[in-house]
Design a protein around this motif. Structure first.
Motif, mmCIF file in Angstrom:
data_model
loop_
_atom_site.group_PDB
_atom_site.id
_atom_site.type_symbol
_atom_site.label_atom_id
_atom_site.label_comp_id
_atom_site.label_asym_id
_atom_site.label_seq_id
_atom_site.Cartn_x
_atom_site.Cartn_y
_atom_site.Cartn_z
ATOM 1 N N PRO A 209 -43.664 -3.239 14.462
ATOM 2 C CA PRO A 209 -43.166 -1.927 14.882
ATOM 3 C C PRO A 209 -44.032 -0.808 14.316
ATOM 4 N N GLY A 210 -44.134 0.277 15.071
ATOM 5 C CA GLY A 210 -44.816 1.467 14.574
ATOM 6 C C GLY A 210 -46.186 1.724 15.153
ATOM 7 N N GLY A 211 -46.698 0.849 16.030
ATOM 8 C CA GLY A 211 -48.011 1.061 16.615
ATOM 9 C C GLY A 211 -47.994 2.109 17.714
ATOM 10 N N CYS A 212 -49.174 2.494 18.186
ATOM 11 C CA CYS A 212 -49.293 3.472 19.257
ATOM 12 C C CYS A 212 -50.686 3.382 19.854
ATOM 13 N N TYR A 213 -50.919 4.150 20.915
ATOM 14 C CA TYR A 213 -52.224 4.201 21.570
ATOM 15 C C TYR A 213 -52.833 5.586 21.384
ATOM 16 N N TYR A 214 -54.159 5.601 21.208
ATOM 17 C CA TYR A 214 -54.909 6.840 21.034
ATOM 18 C C TYR A 214 -55.844 7.059 22.230
ATOM 19 N N ILE A 215 -56.012 8.317 22.598
ATOM 20 C CA ILE A 215 -57.032 8.737 23.561
ATOM 21 C C ILE A 215 -57.814 9.881 22.932
ATOM 22 N N TYR A 216 -59.125 9.693 22.777
ATOM 23 C CA TYR A 216 -60.018 10.707 22.204
ATOM 24 C C TYR A 216 -61.028 11.155 23.262
ATOM 25 N N ASP A 217 -61.426 12.432 23.218
ATOM 26 C CA ASP A 217 -62.475 12.898 24.121
ATOM 27 C C ASP A 217 -63.849 12.622 23.517
ATOM 28 N N ASN A 218 -64.911 13.023 24.217
ATOM 29 C CA ASN A 218 -66.252 12.687 23.716
ATOM 30 C C ASN A 218 -66.734 13.629 22.630
ATOM 31 N N HIS A 219 -65.860 14.556 22.214
ATOM 32 C CA HIS A 219 -66.120 15.361 21.012
ATOM 33 C C HIS A 219 -65.373 14.782 19.809
ATOM 34 N N TYR A 220 -64.713 13.631 20.026
ATOM 35 C CA TYR A 220 -63.921 12.943 18.994
ATOM 36 C C TYR A 220 -62.707 13.770 18.566
ATOM 37 N N ARG A 221 -62.122 14.414 19.568
ATOM 38 C CA ARG A 221 -60.871 15.143 19.355
ATOM 39 C C ARG A 221 -59.731 14.375 20.002
ATOM 40 N N LEU A 222 -58.585 14.374 19.350
ATOM 41 C CA LEU A 222 -57.425 13.662 19.859
ATOM 42 C C LEU A 222 -56.875 14.380 21.089
ATOM 43 N N LEU A 223 -56.803 13.654 22.209
ATOM 44 C CA LEU A 223 -56.229 14.197 23.436
ATOM 45 C C LEU A 223 -54.769 13.804 23.613
ATOM 46 N N LYS A 224 -54.480 12.516 23.447
ATOM 47 C CA LYS A 224 -53.141 12.004 23.699
ATOM 48 C C LYS A 224 -52.820 10.876 22.728
ATOM 49 N N THR A 225 -51.557 10.770 22.397
ATOM 50 C CA THR A 225 -51.026 9.550 21.797
ATOM 51 C C THR A 225 -49.916 9.061 22.710
ATOM 52 N N VAL A 226 -49.854 7.753 22.912
ATOM 53 C CA VAL A 226 -48.944 7.174 23.896
ATOM 54 C C VAL A 226 -48.044 6.155 23.212
ATOM 55 N N PHE A 227 -46.767 6.174 23.608
ATOM 56 C CA PHE A 227 -45.766 5.314 22.990
ATOM 57 C C PHE A 227 -45.036 4.524 24.067
ATOM 58 N N ALA A 228 -44.372 3.460 23.661
ATOM 59 C CA ALA A 228 -43.619 2.622 24.587
ATOM 60 C C ALA A 228 -42.199 3.136 24.756
ATOM 61 N N HIS A 229 -41.534 2.664 25.802
ATOM 62 C CA HIS A 229 -40.150 3.011 26.107
ATOM 63 C C HIS A 229 -39.260 1.774 25.992
ATOM 64 N N HIS A 230 -37.968 1.972 26.225
ATOM 65 C CA HIS A 230 -36.975 0.894 26.242
ATOM 66 C C HIS A 230 -36.858 0.167 24.910
ATOM 67 N N GLY A 231 -37.246 0.814 23.806
ATOM 68 C CA GLY A 231 -37.137 0.176 22.511
ATOM 69 C C GLY A 231 -38.199 -0.865 22.231
ATOM 70 N N PHE A 232 -39.223 -0.959 23.087
ATOM 71 C CA PHE A 232 -40.320 -1.892 22.878
ATOM 72 C C PHE A 232 -41.365 -1.300 21.935
#
Length: 556
Positions: A182-205
């Motif tokens: 538990p506790g993981g997530c997904y990262y999306i960075y742009d080509n300047h190495y700046r954080l664009l998005k973090t993505v999480f799961a639904h339904h308690g997964f």
């Protein structure tokens, strides 16, 4: 192929679940009734996530990383970076363009260097490294993707990866080995190495490390996982057990809303698993019957998924949710020609002309006397009329490798195949023609070995232009009576040379080295100027200044 009518098979696959009770399994509380959607940050306000490892549940702690020695990079200008140092064992003409992307970690041994997300060039030199603070944190599925902005129609190249803790015994024994804690997530960075998005799961997964795929719709497809309490006695497991369920989820990246989901327990019968439910005794009572490890999207929106522990690949209609066909496993819709069958496979991908590529682990712990196979990349030609799969291409390694888990087969823009060998410490590139078992050196263009017991879940070759938003780094030392300036710029792919300035005070700097060629991640530049103040400027191939470092003082 028309969608098959599942009939009784579909009914058999649909499982009733215990309802309205909270059950404790392996120290975790699981609600068997449907939980509310997981609360995440506002999608327009991304934040760092999974910055601390999950609490250990086993009897031992993970050994600290090895951060010095010949197998680890160390830098004067970036003293906090200690990435692994790979050994390049083959580099022939004809490789595709691009950098190499891995997420190094280790199983059952100290990781050499820090865990994290690492871009390297063909020589093995680091290009960009983002270290993690603990060996109990890992990055997986680190690669370049295209982010499609649905509102504007614009696209941009981005870096994506999963971050979190993987259940690796003896540190983590509450879940089957390889499952996400538990506790993981997904990262999306742009080509300047700046954080664009973090993505999480639904339904308690839990967000799962095995797949994170951006679509042209401005969405992300990924695997989400959670234990579901279940009486496993019909399968030979404990009564008060749980099954590790997986769900394909698709999230709108602008709103964070779930737009599609497909749950394995609603469609597949755990009895088809090649893993005994009795294995749950060593993983907190949780049975890893499915082990969903890849998703790919076809040209008409169909989904291709790989279930490692079923030895099977499925084509799913995204529109209806029905299984269109099954390749491999106990109820395969196809037969196999010699050299076409596979076991414990990973990374199933749609290819041209009805072909499917995958990584065939081929081993280990084969049940019922099934012969062990040498791990290899595999391209299958599917004949839908005769329902037969034929090996079109194979990609073996020399020396032979037997990967118990992980791995991928990437098709490159020039037709070459890039193979990440998973639990074997290599990555390789082959000409499209490939080779056969016992001829692993044939058509091998590039090969590198990770140090120690280091591995990477997948390995990729991707084109990438990095333009860091932060400045270059510099340091200056006195060595043998002379000043030596060290210059680096973590992530810059455009820096070709360095300009050095020096002076008696920060406001009186002048050029002492106009054009020092970049040599790897860090360039050491000697100068007779005593400083003691120094600054470096990164130059592109035209000699233009890209960005300047902070001013540093000479260290004696």
């Amino acid at each position: 192929m028309a969608e098959r009518q599942l009939g009784a098979r579909s009914a058999r696959r649909r499982l009733s679940r215990i309802a309205g009770v909270c059950v404790i399994v392996a120290g975790f509380a699981f609600m068997s009734c449907p939980p509310p959607a997981a609360a995440g940050p506002r999608p327009d306000r991304p934040r760092l996530c999974a910055t601390e490892p999950a609490p250990p549940t086993g009897s031992a702690t993970t050994p600290p990383p090895i951060t010095s020695g010949s197998d680890v990079w160390s830098f004067v200008s970036e003293p906090g970076l200690h990435p692994q140092r790979v050994t390049v064992t083959a580099h022939e003409p004809g490789t595709a363009r691009g950098k190499i992307f891995v997420g190094p970690y280790a199983i059952g041994a100290p990781v050499v260097g820090q865990t994290g997300a690492l871009i390297s060039d063909n020589s093995g030199d680091p290009v960009w490294f983002r270290p993690l603070p603990s060996p109990d944190l890992q990055n997986a599925d680190f690669k370049v993707q295209t982010y499609h902005h649905p509102r504007t129609g614009k696209t941009q190249p981005v870096l994506t990866w999963w971050q979190g803790s993987i259940a690796i015994p003896p540190t983590y024994t509450n879940l089957p080995g390889g499952a996400p804690e538990p506790g993981g997530c997904y990262y999306i960075y742009d080509n300047h190495y700046r954080l664009l998005k973090t993505v999480f799961a639904h339904h308690g997964f839990y967000p799962d490390e095995h797949e994170f795929l951006l679509t042209r719709r401005g969405t992300a497809l990924f695997i989400a996982t959670k234990p579901v309490p279940m009486d496993l006695t019909p399968y030979g497991g404990p009564k008060d057990g749980a099954i590790l369920d997986s769900e394909i989820q698709e999230v709108d990246l602008e709103t964070g809303k779930l737009v599609f989901s497909w749950d394995l327990l609603d469609h597949l019968d755990p009895a088809e698993s090649e893993v005994s439910a009795s294995d749950a005794a060593t993983s907190g009572g949780v049975w890893d019957a499915f082990h969903l490890n890849s998703i790919d999207e076809g040209p008409r929106g169909e989904l291709l998924i790989s279930l490692r522990n079923f030895w099977a690949i499925y084509d799913i209609s995204r529109r209806t949710g029905q299984i269109r066909w099954q390749l491999g496993g106990k109820e395969s819709d196809f037969t196999f020609s010699p050299d076409a069958d596979f076991y414990w496979q990973h990374d199933a991908r749609f290819g041209p002309d009805g072909k499917i590529s995958l990584f065939d682990d081929g081993c280990c712990n084969q049940p019922d006397g099934t012969p062990e196979q040498e791990s290899h990349g595999l391209v299958l030609d599917l004949d839908f009329d005769d329902r037969r799969a034929t090996a079109a291409r194979t990609y073996y390694h020399q020396p032979p490798l037997f990967s118990a888990s992980q791995g991928n087969t990437q098709t490159l823009s020039n037709g070459n195949k890039f193979i990440g060998w998973g639990q074997s410490s290599y990555y390789s590139e082959y000409a499209n023609a490939g080779n056969t078992e016992g001829n692993g050196s044939e058509n091998l263009l590039y090969d590198a070995k990770l140090p120690g017991s280091n591995i990477s879940y997948r390995a990729f070759r991707n084109k990438w232009v990095g333009k860091p938003y932060y400045p270059p780094s510099a340091a200056a030392k006195t060595e043998n009576g002379h000043s030596v300036v060290y210059a680096s710029w973590n992530g810059s792919t455009q820096t070709r040379a360095w300009r050095v300035l020096a002076g008696p005070d920060p406001d009186s700097l002048s050029v002492v080295e106009r054009h020092a060629e970049r040599t790897g991640f860090e360039t050491a530049i000697p100068t007779d100027d005593p400083g003691p103040y120094f600054q470096v400027k990164a130059l592109d191939k035209e000699g233009r200044v890209l960005k300047s470092s902070d001013i540093v003082t000479l260290a004696h």
